[in-house]
Write a protein that holds these residues in place. Structure first.
Motif: not given
Length: 791
Positions: A234-251
């Motif tokens: 579930i993608a939660t509401p975003s407080g800003g993305g700008f491409g920074g959350k288009t990758d897959l992350f460790s956390h």
């Protein structure tokens, strides 16, 4: 005469505006489930080192710690691109940048989790690091990924379209320049966060501030060895993305693994410092550009070389590399074009996509280069651009299909609105104006994982009371995509956007959309929504036509009614129309999808840069510069953007203003800077961005070219307007002071240095002076497409 549209093209507030302004939206870090544990990650203090031992025993003994994991618990590599799966959720055997996660814990509270991290002992064997592009291309540096594979090169490319040497031979004037674009990061106000919870039956749910829920679902399933249908994202509401959350992350992966191990929800929220290490922002790029011109300014040939500092991992890097070369031809008729590029690994946080992915860097170079060539040819900056501007319905030399194109109108409108002709070269000392243009995608032509399935899908359900629910996986990252979808559906069904219920960004509830990147949502999800709405409309219209004894072609949907064209009283309310349609057809459910046409050219890498449509922008920036301090004040920005058609003009203007703000930050302030491989200041105190006080007035000019394939003729506006602003600032500073700063950011110390150089009789330039030695290989020759350059 009835208006063409009753909803589309009208300025309206966002459908989720009230929830945002009243604080009712719940972001990822706001979420808490019963029994939620706090996750934390231990990060490497070394930029390049072998992990010789990890001892977690003292952490495991700490009361309140429920799980401790290392790289051995998550051995499967991953990456957003199938060709660059070179990452692990926690480092295995080796760390490659300061801040790389090596272990993680889940505890009852944050204090216990932090103490547990302090108790983990990691033994490192440091290795010589690689800090620069030049170092990465030498043979004497250790390999960041593997041994015996040559320099630290991730990818290289060499392509030639047409006969470049012949084009230079025909030129009356040839210009060469070197440029450098410093890296910067997204600096979204919201920190990265993820919450994972595993059910007793083994179903795993991950809530994350992500732009790509579908790709995150795939990766979680792969790394944790689960079936995709056992993972819900579930993608939660975003407080800003700008491409920074288009990758897959460790956390995201670590939280999921810890939840599976503990049987309890686990939440990980990164600190601001950790977000700087997570990065995936703008690549630093060194660029060399050589162009041949006729005396009238027309381009005969162009040769571009780009050198990208990719950081420690692949990320989107292969696409980023190709993007630095692909879109130069989208604005200007370039009959012969050679592109050579290389992306290298260094021991710094990985770079990836940021607003305009891979294109602001070469656009900065090209637009500054073009201004300098114009001056040598005795031409006006606007004239040389109009001379070479692409036309609608043409093919570029590298096989990009241009459909609608308002570039010429954009240039003409900003020149007129800003009085550019009267100001350029005529303002008092210290004041100047600069012009530049740009173009961007309206959706990537190919999916990340090649397949023939739709790239965007939308479903619509209408209940018996007339309520309409729209289901889409498209993620609203602040750009207003949810409002866009509601507007498109509302227009087709004759309803106000605010009357629709929107269900978005949930892999269990919504059909697939590939994510909010490449400015794809309006064009792709919008077209899918339009088809789904047409399915509902067809059923309702058929039932109403029978009731009214009218033809379907004569019916109109507007203002909550279905009625006969020209006779509004001959009709029925939407709720009555739905009742009639339900009696005839049963449940009113429809789906629509979109798949881009086959646009790839006949060469490797042609999938990067192709798009079903391109947007175009032109900007004029006026500045005032202080010769003593080098300080620059941007007085005003005029920006014209070819939107195709504005679905919501108010939202379009907001996107233009946001792009201008971000571009000014990159031009004058922002830099992801390092002391070799150590981040200089991973905080918002040290990472300088414009404030409200530095934001100038922006005059937004909407140019509507009405694209034949866009939903209601619409194209993108999320990223394109950023591109021309940065070079327009550089060109304006030159007009004001007579100096050239051929690198970004353009800081006061660089301006002062250039003025001193000018005062000593030098060229008054600050920028790179040489290129590293690298063999790009023989360029792959590609014939121009059939009909190249002809409308």
């Amino acid at each position: 005469m009835e208006p063409e549209h009753t909803v589309v093209g009208r300025p309206r507030p966002r459908v989720d505006a009230m929830a945002q302004t009243t604080g009712r939206l719940r972001y990822a870090d706001d979420l808490i489930l019963p029994g939620t544990l706090i996750g934390r990650q231990l990060r490497s203090p070394h930029a390049h080192a072998l992990i010789t031992a990890i001892d977690t025993s003292r952490a495991e003994e700490l009361e309140g710690v429920l799980a401790v994991i290392t790289g051995r618990h998550l051995p499967t590599p991953y990456g957003i691109l199938p060709v660059s799966e070179d990452e692990h959720a926690l480092a295995v055997e080796k760390v490659r940048y300061v801040g790389e996660p090596v272990a993680a814990v889940a505890a009852l509270d944050a204090e216990t989790a932090e103490e547990a991290l302090r108790r983990i002992r990691v033994d490192y064997e440091p290795i010589v690091d690689v800090a620069t592009i030049g170092e990465a291309l030498t043979e004497d540096r250790p390999r960041i990924h593997g041994d015996g594979v040559g320099p630290n090169v991730h990818r290289r490319v060499a392509l030639e379209f047409g006969d470049v040497d012949s084009g230079f031979a025909r030129a009356d004037h040839i210009r060469e320049d070197l440029f450098f674009f410093g890296g910067n990061t997204h600096a979204a106000l919201e920190l990265h966060a993820a919450l994972a919870s595993s059910d007793p039956d083994g179903k795993l749910t991950v809530w994350s501030s992500t732009q790509v829920p579908h790709y995150l679902q795939r990766t979680v399933a792969k790394v944790l060895d689960l079936a995709m249908n056992r993972v819900r994202v579930i993608a939660t509401p975003s407080g800003g993305g700008f491409g920074g959350k288009t990758d897959l992350f460790s956390h995201e992966l670590v939280a999921a693994k810890l939840s599976l191990l503990t049987g309890r929800p686990v939440k990980i929220t990164l600190t601001r410092e950790e977000v700087f290490y997570t990065h995936r922002g703008r690549h630093p790029v060194l660029m060399w550009l050589r162009t041949g011109f006729r005396s009238d300014g027309s381009i005969t040939s162009m040769h571009l070389r780009t050198h990208l500092d990719g950081g420690a991992y692949g990320s989107y890097g292969m696409a980023s590399l190709y993007y630095t070369g692909a879109l130069q031809t989208s604005t200007y008729r370039i009959p012969n074009y050679r592109f050579e590029g290389v992306r290298v690994f260094t021991n710094k946080p990985p770079c990836g996509p940021k607003r305009g992915h891979g294109t602001p860097q070469p656009r900065f170079a090209l637009e500054c280069h073009l201004d300098q060539a114009a001056a040598e040819l005795g031409l006006d900056p606007a004239a040389i651009r109009l001379r070479n501007a692409v036309e609608p319905h043409t093919m570029t030399v590298n096989h990009l299909r241009v459909t609608s194109c308002g570039l010429r109108q954009c240039i003409e409108k900003v020149v007129e609105a800003s009085a550019f002709d009267a100001k350029y070269g005529h303002l008092r000392p210290g004041h100047g104006v600069g012009l530049a243009v740009g173009a961007y995608l309206s959706g990537a032509g190919l999916p990340i994982y090649f397949n023939d399935m739709p790239q965007s899908e939308v479903q619509i359900k209408v209940d018996r009371g007339g309520g309409v629910t729209v289901y889409s996986m498209a993620v609203d990252i602040g750009q207003g995509s949810t409002t866009m979808l509601a507007t498109v559906v509302g227009e087709r069904l004759g309803l106000e956007p605010g009357e629709l219920a929107m269900v978005t960004a949930d892999t269990d509830l919504t059909p697939v959309d590939l994510g909010s990147y490449s400015s794809r949502v309006t064009f792709m999800a919008g077209n899918a929504a339009l088809k789904a709405a047409d399915g509902i409309r067809a059923m309702v219209f058929e039932a109403v036509a029978e009731e009214l004894e009218a033809t379907v072609a004569d019916l109109v949907a507007a203002h909550g009614r279905i009625f006969v064209r020209g006779t509004p009283e001959a009709g029925m309310a939407w709720t009555d129309a739905v009742r009639a349609a339900t009696e005839r057809f049963g449940p009113l459910v429809a789906a629509g999808s979109y798949r881009a046409p086959d646009l790839a050219g006949p060469y490797r890498g042609s999938g990067v840069g192709i798009s079903p449509a391109y947007s175009f922008s032109a900007a004029v920036v006026e500045v005032e510069c202080d010769r003593d301090t080098g300080m620059v004040e941007v007085k005003k920005v005029w920006l014209a953007h070819d939107i195709g058609r504005a679905i919501n003009p108010l939202a379009v203007e907001g996107q233009i203003e946001g792009s201008v703000y971000m571009a000014l930050g990159e031009a004058l302030f922002e830099e992801q800077a390092f002391r070799r491989t150590l981040h200089r200041g991973p905080s918002l105190l040290d990472y300088k961005m414009p404030t409200f006080l530095e934001m100038p007035p922006v005059e937004s000019i909407l140019v509507e070219s009405v694209d034949p394939e866009g939903p209601f003729g619409a194209k993108e506006v999320g990223q394109g307007p950023l591109l021309p602003v940065i070079p327009a600032v550089a060109n304006a500073i030159h007009d004001a002071l007579g100096v050239r700063i051929d690198e970004v950011p353009i800081t006061p110390d660089k301006i002062v240095a250039a003025l001193r150089d000018l005062g000593r009789g030098g060229p008054g330039r600050v920028g790179p002076t040489d290129l590293p030695d690298f063999d790009f290989g023989r360029p792959w020759p590609v014939e121009p497409p059939e009909g190249f350059g002809s409308p």
